[in-house]
Design a protein around this motif. Structure first.
Motif, PDB file in Angstrom:
ATOM      1  N   ALA A 128       0.796  -1.221   0.000  1.00 55.47           N
ATOM      2  CA  ALA A 128       0.000   0.000   0.000  1.00 55.47           C
ATOM      3  C   ALA A 128       0.835   1.281   0.000  1.00 55.47           C
ATOM      4  O   ALA A 128       0.518   2.222  -0.741  1.00 55.47           O
ATOM      5  N   PHE A 151     -11.976   1.429  -3.069  1.00 59.24           N
ATOM      6  CA  PHE A 151     -10.793   1.062  -2.288  1.00 59.24           C
ATOM      7  C   PHE A 151     -10.208  -0.264  -2.762  1.00 59.24           C
ATOM      8  O   PHE A 151      -8.995  -0.389  -2.988  1.00 59.24           O
ATOM      9  N   GLU A 152     -11.054  -1.262  -2.931  1.00 57.75           N
ATOM     10  CA  GLU A 152     -10.558  -2.566  -3.363  1.00 57.75           C
ATOM     11  C   GLU A 152     -10.032  -2.512  -4.797  1.00 57.75           C
ATOM     12  O   GLU A 152      -9.036  -3.156  -5.127  1.00 57.75           O
ATOM     13  N   LEU A 200      -3.742   4.879  -4.064  1.00 62.23           N
ATOM     14  CA  LEU A 200      -4.382   4.999  -2.766  1.00 62.23           C
ATOM     15  C   LEU A 200      -4.079   6.348  -2.128  1.00 62.23           C
ATOM     16  O   LEU A 200      -2.916   6.699  -1.914  1.00 62.23           O
ATOM     17  N   ASN A 222       1.763   2.327  -3.426  1.00 63.07           N
ATOM     18  CA  ASN A 222       0.653   2.336  -4.376  1.00 63.07           C
ATOM     19  C   ASN A 222       0.162   3.766  -4.594  1.00 63.07           C
ATOM     20  O   ASN A 222      -0.482   4.351  -3.714  1.00 63.07           O
ATOM     21  N   HIS A 279      -6.666 -11.451  -5.135  1.00 62.29           N
ATOM     22  CA  HIS A 279      -7.286 -10.450  -4.269  1.00 62.29           C
ATOM     23  C   HIS A 279      -8.659 -10.044  -4.795  1.00 62.29           C
ATOM     24  O   HIS A 279      -9.604  -9.867  -4.015  1.00 62.29           O
ATOM     25  N   ASN A 283      -8.665   0.058  -6.248  1.00 63.86           N
ATOM     26  CA  ASN A 283      -7.402   0.787  -6.249  1.00 63.86           C
ATOM     27  C   ASN A 283      -6.331   0.111  -5.394  1.00 63.86           C
ATOM     28  O   ASN A 283      -5.173   0.536  -5.424  1.00 63.86           O
ATOM     29  N   GLY A 284      -6.731  -0.908  -4.639  1.00 66.10           N
ATOM     30  CA  GLY A 284      -5.796  -1.613  -3.779  1.00 66.10           C
ATOM     31  C   GLY A 284      -4.956  -2.607  -4.553  1.00 66.10           C
ATOM     32  O   GLY A 284      -4.655  -2.426  -5.741  1.00 66.10           O
ATOM     33  N   ARG A 285      -4.594  -3.678  -3.887  1.00 71.94           N
ATOM     34  CA  ARG A 285      -3.649  -4.620  -4.487  1.00 71.94           C
ATOM     35  C   ARG A 285      -4.160  -5.207  -5.801  1.00 71.94           C
ATOM     36  O   ARG A 285      -3.373  -5.450  -6.721  1.00 71.94           O
ATOM     37  N   ASN A 303      -5.277   4.262   3.206  1.00 71.54           N
ATOM     38  CA  ASN A 303      -5.387   2.805   3.190  1.00 71.54           C
ATOM     39  C   ASN A 303      -6.650   2.357   3.925  1.00 71.54           C
ATOM     40  O   ASN A 303      -6.597   1.611   4.915  1.00 71.54           O
ATOM     41  N   TRP A 318      -4.038  -2.174  -8.484  1.00 73.00           N
ATOM     42  CA  TRP A 318      -2.650  -1.728  -8.630  1.00 73.00           C
ATOM     43  C   TRP A 318      -1.794  -2.815  -9.267  1.00 73.00           C
ATOM     44  O   TRP A 318      -0.930  -2.537 -10.105  1.00 73.00           O
TER      45      TRP A 318
END
Length: 252
Positions: free
Chosen positions: A12, A199-200, A18, A15, A231, A202-204, A21, A207
């Motif tokens: 994160a 959020f999810e 984000l 990243n 993920h 743009n998260g792992r 986080n 990204w």
């Protein structure tokens, strides 16, 4: 190339998609900051701050205030320091590479802890007790933590990589835990589904896919895409709709 390198690439703090986080929109963030006014010259601490985006905005909006950002991740701390310098806040906000449960200064006007209960061995209830001692009488705590919107299925737990008892329970259980720790619950809001999806995405998961597209010849490209797919499946096919996230404004 190693799993460690891939983890660092997708972590994160590295990243750029984000802002913070946690599942949080700009509008929701502004409303939380407005709900936690800091007096002129006040002191703020963010325990488990990551790169401290919320801390920086709080201090920026409170003339003469100062802030301490505390996190054990050196990469997150370094990002926070860069952000502070870039906004001219480095003389007002100090970042400390330290564990939240090892931070001993007290007497703050506002303590913030968002999604960081894992920093305390006893998780949610211990985190709340610790935060209660951090602020002075008349101060406030801005606390963010997960809860179950409905009892999780096996797929939800598998997707999250968690056990059901890792969270304190329902939203009502979470607010009751805050009251049991000696707080006056002043305001409760929760992340909505759009905040979670952004959020999810743009998260792992997102990204990882974006990084792979930008590095088509990198030896870790396929591993990044595989990690992103795991993920994404864990969220969309698992805990989406089961895991909630609440933001509590708590008075002392």
């Amino acid at each position: 190339m190693s799993d460690h390198e891939l983890h660092a690439i997708l972590a994160a703090p590295n990243n750029p998609l984000l802002t913070w986080n946690a599942p949080l929109s700009e509008e929701h963030a502004r409303s939380l900051i407005d709900a936690c006014p800091v007096p002129d010259g006040g002191r703020v601490v963010d325990l488990g701050c990551g790169w401290g985006e919320l801390l920086l905005r709080i201090v920026e909006g409170a003339p003469g205030s100062t802030g301490d950002g505390v996190d054990s991740d050196p990469v997150a701390v370094a990002r926070g320091q860069r952000l502070a310098r870039g906004r001219g806040l480095d003389s007002h906000v100090a970042f400390h590479e330290s564990s939240a449960d090892g931070w001993t200064p007290t007497g703050y006007d506002l303590a913030v802890s968002i999604g960081a209960v894992h920093a305390w061995p006893g998780s949610t209830r211990e985190a709340l007790r610790a935060l209660r001692t951090t602020v002075k009488p008349g101060g406030q705590v801005l606390f963010g933590d997960g809860f179950w919107t409905t009892p999780p299925t096996a797929d939800a737990l598998k997707g999250l990589g968690a056990e059901e008892d890792e969270l304190v329970g329902s939203l009502d259980d979470l607010v009751r835990a805050a009251a049991d720790a000696g707080f006056a619950p002043l305001r409760t809001t929760v992340a909505d589904q759009r905040e979670w999806d952004v959020f999810e995405s743009n998260g792992r998961a997102g990204w990882g896919e974006r990084w792979a597209l930008d590095h088509p010849d990198h030896p870790l490209r396929d591993d990044a895409r595989a990690t992103a797919a795991r993920h994404r499946a864990g969220y969309l096919g698992g805990y989406r709709g089961y895991l909630g996230f609440a933001y509590l404004v708590l008075g002392v």
